[in-house]
Design an enzyme around this catalytic site. Structure first.
Site, PDB file in Angstrom:
ATOM      1  N   HIS A 362     129.971 -36.406  14.632  1.00 52.35           N
ATOM      2  CA  HIS A 362     128.693 -36.656  15.488  1.00 52.35           C
ATOM      3  C   HIS A 362     128.576 -37.424  16.528  1.00 52.35           C
ATOM      4  O   HIS A 362     127.988 -37.076  17.481  1.00 52.35           O
ATOM      5  CB  HIS A 362     127.629 -37.129  14.400  1.00 52.35           C
ATOM      6  N   ARG A 469     125.335 -23.711  21.121  1.00 57.26           N
ATOM      7  CA  ARG A 469     125.883 -23.508  19.830  1.00 57.26           C
ATOM      8  C   ARG A 469     124.982 -24.086  18.880  1.00 57.26           C
ATOM      9  O   ARG A 469     124.489 -25.035  18.634  1.00 57.26           O
ATOM     10  CB  ARG A 469     127.166 -24.486  19.973  1.00 57.26           C
ATOM     11  N   ARG A 505     124.531 -18.463  20.770  1.00 58.99           N
ATOM     12  CA  ARG A 505     125.581 -18.047  19.974  1.00 58.99           C
ATOM     13  C   ARG A 505     125.172 -18.079  18.503  1.00 58.99           C
ATOM     14  O   ARG A 505     124.521 -19.365  18.232  1.00 58.99           O
ATOM     15  CB  ARG A 505     126.831 -18.780  20.143  1.00 58.99           C
ATOM     16  N   GLU A 600     137.452 -14.339  21.201  1.00 54.83           N
ATOM     17  CA  GLU A 600     138.144 -15.472  20.463  1.00 54.83           C
ATOM     18  C   GLU A 600     139.411 -15.131  19.599  1.00 54.83           C
ATOM     19  O   GLU A 600     140.298 -16.027  19.224  1.00 54.83           O
ATOM     20  CB  GLU A 600     137.363 -16.252  19.703  1.00 54.83           C
ATOM     21  N   CYS A 671     133.760 -19.691  28.045  1.00 53.90           N
ATOM     22  CA  CYS A 671     133.057 -20.754  27.925  1.00 53.90           C
ATOM     23  C   CYS A 671     133.792 -21.493  27.160  1.00 53.90           C
ATOM     24  O   CYS A 671     133.192 -22.433  26.624  1.00 53.90           O
ATOM     25  CB  CYS A 671     131.830 -20.167  27.357  1.00 53.90           C
TER      26      CYS A 671
HETATM   27  C1  PEP Z   1     135.904 -21.508  21.889  1.00 55.22           C
HETATM   28  O1  PEP Z   1     136.413 -21.126  21.134  1.00 55.22           O
HETATM   29  O2  PEP Z   1     136.505 -21.374  22.992  1.00 55.22           O
HETATM   30  C2  PEP Z   1     134.490 -21.656  22.087  1.00 55.22           C
HETATM   31  C3  PEP Z   1     133.544 -21.930  22.970  1.00 55.22           C
HETATM   32  O3  PEP Z   1     133.865 -22.050  20.787  1.00 55.22           O
HETATM   33  P1  PEP Z   1     133.868 -23.456  19.929  1.00 55.22           P
HETATM   34  O4  PEP Z   1     134.473 -24.376  20.844  1.00 55.22           O
HETATM   35  O5  PEP Z   1     132.458 -23.522  19.492  1.00 55.22           O
HETATM   36  O6  PEP Z   1     134.606 -22.920  18.622  1.00 55.22           O
HETATM   37 MG    MG Z   2     135.225 -20.926  19.198  1.00 57.50          MG
END
Ligand code: PEP
Ligand code: MG
Length: 746
Positions: A362, A469, A505, A600, A671
Site C-alpha cells: 500500500h 485499476r 479496467r 497481456e 498502458c
Molecule cells: C500491465 O500488465 O501492463 C498492466 C498495465 O496491468 P497491471 O500492471 O495492472 O498488471
Molecule cells: Mg497486467
C-alpha cells in the site's frame, strides 16, 4: 517524598546545573540508593567499555579500567542490553576482577544498560558490600537514571562509541528495490521511533498521568479515523495479502491501543517520576529488547506494532498528532501504512525507504501516487542509522546511502539540481498538446487507481485516464465493495475527468483471497493462475455487479470498459455478453459504451483477426505481456531488467499489432510502465502508437522528449537498427546513442 522520587527530583536539578555532571550524578545515585558504589562505563570505539566516573571505587581507575563488550558482568550487560541484579556478583562465572578498582569487598551488584535510540552507550552500576538483591523499585530507579545518563552521554559526544563503534560515522550503502524512481537527499527521520522523548523527568506525576490519558484517548480517536478513512479510499494495494495484512495491522493497533498491558506499564513508569513521553519511550524500549530474543515472526510483528504505536503516542503527546519534523527529510520505516505515509508527506518529506515493503504494498502505491521517490527491502538500515544522519535515496539505482561522503553527496546534489531544472522546464509543457517535433499528435493519458490521484489529471495536463485499476479500492478495503460503494467511486472518477475519457479496467485481482466464500487455492504460479478476468468469468455475479456499478456511475455519460488478462476471443465474448446483459437493464442508458481488452497474454496475438472486429479498443499491458513473453516474473528483482522492451521480438510484436489494429480501425494504446519511459515512448510512437497511458510522473518527461524528436529522421534510423540487430538481446544502446546525438532529454 519517596526516596526514588526525591532522587529524580535531585537528578533534575543536577542535570539542569552548569557544573560537571557525571561526578555529581554518581554521588547522588550512590547516596539516594544507599549503595556504596555507583559507576558509569562508557562505550568506546572497538567495543570497549571504559570506566568514566565512580563513587566508591578507586578514583585512579577512572579512564584506565577497561572491559571488552561481553567481558565481565558489565560487559555482559552491554552485550545483551539487559540488566543484571546479582546478590553475589563475585562468584558469578563471568565476573572479571580488576584489582585497580578496589572492588574486592563489594558482593552485590546491579548493572543496567545505558541505551539511546537502539544503541548501547554504556553501563550504569551500583554495588554494595552486603550480599543483597536490589528491589524492583531500585532497579526501576537505576533504569530511569540510565535514561537521563544516555541523554547526557549523547550530548557529550560519547555516543561515537555506540554499538557500531566508528562504523556509525562511516558511509554505508544499502541496496534495495526501487518502488518509485527518483532521487532525494536529506536528513533521515525515523518513523515510529519518534524524535526521542525530549524532557525525561516530571515534577507532577498526577498531571503527567492526566496528559497521558488525554493523549491515549486522542490517539485512539486518531486510529479510529485512520482505520475508517484509509480503508475505503486512501489505502490501496495490488495484492490482496497486503490489504489483509494492513487491515490486520490497523485492527491490532486499535486493540493494543485500547487495552494493552503495555499502557499499564507506561502508567506505572509515569508514577515513578518520568514524563509521559519518556515512559512510553522506555516501555517501548523494554519491549523491543525482550522481542529481540523472540523468533516467532507473528510476535515480532506485534512488537513492531507497539513500537509504531509508541511513536504515535509520543507524537500525540507532543501536541501535533504527527511529528512535524519531516520538511526536506528522508523517511525511514520498518513498515509503513498508507495513511501514515500521507501524514508524513504532509509534513514535507522528500523520499521514503521502508525495510519491509514491496512494490505491491500500500505504501508503495501511495508513494507512486504522490510522486515520492521510494525504496524497499534494505535490511538493517534502522539499526545502522543515527538520528540526524544524512542520506541519499537513489531510487533510480535502488540504493540508500547513509552518511554519504562529501564527494558522493556533491555528485548527487548536482544530479538533483539538474533534474529540478529540467522539471521546471517541463512545467511549461503541461498545457501544450503532446506531439512530436514533426507534428505527429500523441495522446498521453494517466494510469490511476486512487481517488487521490485524480488531481493529477489537471496537474499533468493528461488527456484522460487510459487505465483505471478498479481492484485497488477493493484491495484497500480487503473485501469486495457492494454496487453502491463501487458506483460512488466510479462516479467520482468520471466527474473528475469531465469530458476526458476514462478506461475502466474490470477487477484484476491477483488471487481469490478477497473472495469471501472460497478457500484460497494453492497455486505454484499465481501470476498465471486463477486471477483477473478468469475469476470474473468463473464468478459472473462478481463481474456483473461491477459492470452494473459502472453503468450506474456513467448514468447517461459515455462508458469505456476494458477486460484484463484476456487469453482467448471466447473469454472476451463471454465478458462482453455479461456487459451487454447488464447494459440492457441500465437506466439511464449510457450515451455510448466502448468495450475493449488489454493485450497481456501472448496467445491473443494469434487471434487478432477474430478479436479485432469485435473490440472498440485494445490496450497493451506490457508489464504482463513482457513477463509472459520472456517467461520472466515481473516481481523478481534478480531478473528485473534482464529482458528489454527495446528488443527485436517485442518491437516486432508491437509493430505487427499496430498494423493489424490500423487495418481494423481499432484504437490502440500501451498502458504498461514502459510507456512512461521517454526512450520507449519515442519508439512506441514511431511504431505507430498514438496513445500512451502511464503513471503521472512520466507524462511531462515523455512529452518533452516527443516534442524534441523528429519521427521523419528517427524512423529510418530505428529501421536500420532493427535490421542490423543480428540476434541482439537489446537495441537500447544504439537507440539511446541516436537520442543523445540529437540532444533529446531521455
Ligand atoms: C500491465 O500488465 O501492463 C498492466 C498495465 O496491468 P497491471 O500492471 O495492472 O498488471
Ligand atoms: Mg497486467
Amino acid at each position: 517524598m519517596s526516596a526514588p522520587r526525591r532522587l529524580l527530583a535531585r537528578l533534575r536539578a543536577t542535570m539542569a546545573s552548569a557544573a560537571p555532571k557525571l561526578p555529581q550524578l554518581v554521588r547522588l545515585v550512590s547516596s539516594e540508593l544507599v549503595a556504596e558504589v555507583c559507576s558509569v562505563y562508557a562505550m568506546r570505539p572497538g567495543d570497549i567499555l571504559e570506566l568514566i566516573a565512580t563513587e566508591g571505587l578507586n578514583p585512579e581507575a577512572v579512564g584506565h579500567t577497561r572491559l571488552r563488550v561481553g567481558e565481565g558482568i558489565v560487559g555482559i550487560v552491554a552485550a545483551t542490553g539487559r540488566m543484571l541484579n546479582l546478590p553475589d556478583a563475585q562468584n558469578h562465572p563471568a565476573f572479571a576482577y580488576r584489582p585497580e578498582t578496589g572492588e574486592a569487598p563489594f558482593a552485590s551488584l546491579l548493572a543496567v544498560p545505558v541505551r539511546r535510540a537502539g544503541h548501547t552507550l554504556g553501563v550504569l552500576a551500583v554495588q554494595n558490600r552486603a550480599p543483597r538483591a536490589y528491589t524492583e523499585d531500585e532497579v526501576e530507579v537505576l533504569e530511569t537514571v540510565a535514561m537521563v545518563l544516555a541523554e547526557a552521554l549523547a550530548a557529550a559526544g560519547a555516543s561515537d562509541g555506540a554499538e557500531e563503534g566508528l562504523a556509525s560515522t562511516l558511509q554505508r550503502r544499502f541496496p534495495g528495490t526501487s518502488l518509485v524512481p527518483g532521487l532525494a537527499i536529506g536528513r533521515v527521520v525515523v518513523h515510529g521511533r519518534g524524535q526521542g522523548p525530549g524532557r525525561l523527568l516530571a515534577d507532577d506525576p498526577a498531571a503527567e498521568l492526566a496528559r497521558l490519558d488525554a493523549a491515549v484517548k486522542a490517539m485512539q480517536r486518531g486510529l479510529d479515523e485512520l482505520i475508517a478513512s484509509s480503508l475505503p479510499d486512501t489505502e490501496a494495494g495490488r495484492v490482496s495479502q497486503a490489504a489483509i495484512a494492513s487491515r490486520e495491522v490497523l485492527e491490532a493497533y486499535r486493540l493494543v491501543a485500547a487495552e494493552g498491558s503495555w499502557l499499564r506499564r507506561v502508567r506505572e513508569v509515569v508514577r515513578g517520576g518520568l514524563t509521559a513521553e519518556a515512559a512510553v519511550d522506555r516501555v517501548a524500549g523494554e519491549l523491543r529488547d525482550r522481542m529481540r530474543r523472540i523468533v516467532d515472526p507473528y510476535l515480532r510483528e506485534r512488537v513492531a506494532d507497539i513500537e509504531d504505536l509508541a511513536g504515535r503516542l509520543v507524537a500525540t503527546l507532543g501536541g501535533g498528532g504527527q511529528p512535524r519534523v519531516g520538511v526536506g527529510a528522508i523517511l525511514v520505516a520498518r513498515r509503513l501504512g498508507p495513511a501514515e505515509l500521507l501524514d508524513w508527506h504532509a509534513a514535507g518529506i522528500v523520499g521514503v525507504a521502508v525495510e519491509e515493503g514491496s512494490a505491491a504494498g500500500h505504501a508503495a502505491i501511495i508513494a507512486r501516487a504522490l510522486g515520492l521517490p521510494a525504496l524497499a527491502g534494505m535490511r538493517g538500515v534502522l539499526e545502522a542509522l543515527e538520528p540526524e544522519d544524512d542520506a541519499v535515496l537513489d531510487a533510480d539505482e535502488g540504493q540508500l546511502i547513509l552518511r554519504p561522503e562529501l564527494e558522493a553527496k556533491t555528485a548527487y546534489s548536482r544530479a538533483l539540481e539538474a533534474r529540478n531544472l529540467q522539471r521546471a522546464g517541463w512545467a511549461g509543457l503541461r498545457d501544450r498538446p503532446a506531439a512530436t517535433r514533426d507534428g505527429t499528435p500523441v495522446r498521453l493519458m494517466l494510469n490511476v487507481g486512487l481517488a487521490l490521484e485524480l488531481e493529477q489529471l489537471d496537474s499533468t495536463g493528461a488527456e484522460g485516464i487510459g487505465l483505471f485499476r478498479t481492484e485497488i479500492a477493493m484491495l484497500a478495503r480487503g473485501t469486495i465493495l457492494d454496487i453502491a460503494e463501487q458506483a460512488a467511486i466510479y462516479r467520482r472518477v468520471l466527474d473528475a475527468a469531465g469530458e476526458r475519457p476514462v478506461l475502466f479496467r474490470t477487477l484484476d485481482l491477483g488471487g481469490d483471497k478477497l473472495l469471501p466464500d472460497a478457500p484460497p487455492p494453492v497455486e505454484d504460479n499465481p501470476a498465471m493462475g486463477w486471477r483477473s478476468l478468469r475469476i470474473g468469468l468463473d464468478r459472473p455475479v462478481l463481474l456483473r455487479r461491477q459492470l452494473r456499478a459502472l453503468l450506474q456511475a456513467a448514468g447517461g455519460r459515455r462508458l469505456h470498459v476494458m477486460f484484463p488478462m484476456v487469453a482467448t476471443v471466447a473469454e472476451f465474448r463471454a465478458a462482453r455478453a455479461l456487459l451487454t446483459a447488464e447494459a440492457a437493464r441500465a437506466d439511464p442508458v449510457p450515451a455510448a459504451i466502448s468495450v475493449g481488452t488489454m493485450l497481456e497474454v501472448p496467445a491473443l496475438l494469434w487471434q487478432l483477426e477474430a478479436l479485432l472486429p469485435e473490440v472498440d479498443f485494445v490496450s497493451v499491458g506490457s508489464n504482463d505481456l513482457m513477463q509472459f513473453l520472456f517467461a520472466a516474473d515481473r516481481g523478481t528483482p534478480a531478473i528485473a531488467g534482464r529482458y528489454d522492451m527495446l528488443s527485436p521480438p517485442m518491437l516486432d510484436i508491437l509493430e505487427a499489432l499496430c498494423r493489424r489494429a490500423e487495418a481494423h480501425g481499432v484504437a490502440l494504446s500501451v498502458c504498461g510502465e514502459v510507456a512512461s519511459r521517454p526512450l520507449e515512448a519515442l519508439v512506441l510512437v514511431s511504431l505507430g502508437y498514438a496513445t500512451l497511458s502511464m503513471p503521472a510522473l512520466g507524462i511531462l518527461p515523455v512529452k518533452a522528449t516527443l516534442a524534441a524528436a523528429d519521427l521523419r529522421t528517427f524512423r529510418p534510423v530505428l529501421e536500420a537498427i532493427r535490421h542490423g540487430a543480428d540476434g541482439a538481446a537489446s537495441l537500447r544502446e544504439p537507440i539511446a546513442a541516436w537520442a543523445r546525438e540529437q540532444g533529446l532529454p531521455v
